[in-house]
Design a protein around this motif. Structure first.
Motif, mmCIF file in Angstrom:
data_model
loop_
_atom_site.group_PDB
_atom_site.id
_atom_site.type_symbol
_atom_site.label_atom_id
_atom_site.label_comp_id
_atom_site.label_asym_id
_atom_site.label_seq_id
_atom_site.Cartn_x
_atom_site.Cartn_y
_atom_site.Cartn_z
ATOM 1 N N ARG A 144 0.926 5.213 -0.338
ATOM 2 C CA ARG A 144 0.349 6.232 -0.075
ATOM 3 C C ARG A 144 -1.236 6.080 -0.074
ATOM 4 N NH1 ARG A 144 4.052 10.377 -3.376
ATOM 5 N NH2 ARG A 144 5.832 10.370 -2.113
ATOM 6 N N ASP A 145 -1.659 5.476 0.866
ATOM 7 C CA ASP A 145 -2.954 4.728 0.910
ATOM 8 C C ASP A 145 -3.633 3.995 -0.284
ATOM 9 O OD1 ASP A 145 -2.931 5.725 3.540
ATOM 10 O OD2 ASP A 145 -3.332 7.724 3.043
ATOM 11 N N ARG A 146 -2.788 3.561 -1.286
ATOM 12 C CA ARG A 146 -3.400 3.175 -2.582
ATOM 13 C C ARG A 146 -2.630 1.857 -2.868
ATOM 14 N NH1 ARG A 146 -2.821 7.887 -7.061
ATOM 15 N NH2 ARG A 146 -0.753 7.368 -6.500
ATOM 16 N N VAL A 151 0.875 -1.206 -0.062
ATOM 17 C CA VAL A 151 -0.004 0.065 -0.051
ATOM 18 C C VAL A 151 0.701 1.210 -0.080
ATOM 19 C CG1 VAL A 151 -1.647 1.247 1.506
ATOM 20 C CG2 VAL A 151 -1.699 -1.484 1.209
ATOM 21 N N GLU A 184 -6.452 3.178 -8.692
ATOM 22 C CA GLU A 184 -6.873 4.682 -8.466
ATOM 23 C C GLU A 184 -8.198 4.892 -8.775
ATOM 24 O OE1 GLU A 184 -7.544 8.355 -7.829
ATOM 25 O OE2 GLU A 184 -5.421 7.859 -7.477
#
Length: 112
Positions: A31-33, A29, A49
């Protein structure tokens, strides 16, 4: 160094890429993605995204043999906004990004 692909659903993309290229080298993960990495000739970074409705080439990352601070200074002098340099996901590497480029662009130190 590598290319970055944005996808609306990493699970579906991973299934399709794995069928052709084998299992991802790494999942993380970032940056939170949710993100996954494959070696397909070059390194392919695939990032989930939610704002995209289909796979999109986001950008490329280049490798340089000089200090990233010098590279950042030149981009600044050319009028671009530069983030970093900062530590990259890969241990021992650093990265900067150029958000003001018309496509995603990053510059990294060499692989160790």
């Amino acid at each position: 160094d590598h290319v970055v692909l944005l996808v609306p659903d990493l699970g579906a993309a991973a299934e399709a890429i794995t069928a052709v290229a084998g299992a991802p080298r790494r999942r993380a993960v970032v940056r939170d993605r949710p993100t996954a990495f494959w070696v397909v000739g070059t390194l392919l970074e695939v990032v989930e995204e939610g704002s995209v409705d289909r796979p999109l080439l986001y950008g490329v990352s280049l490798t340089v043999d000089e200090p990233l601070e010098d590279v950042a200074d030149r981009w600044h002098l050319a009028g671009h906004r530069v983030t970093g340099p900062r530590d990259a996901i890969q241990p021992g590497r650093r990265i900067l990004t150029v958000p003001s480029a018309s496509a995603g662009l990053a510059v990294m130190t060499p692989r160790v």
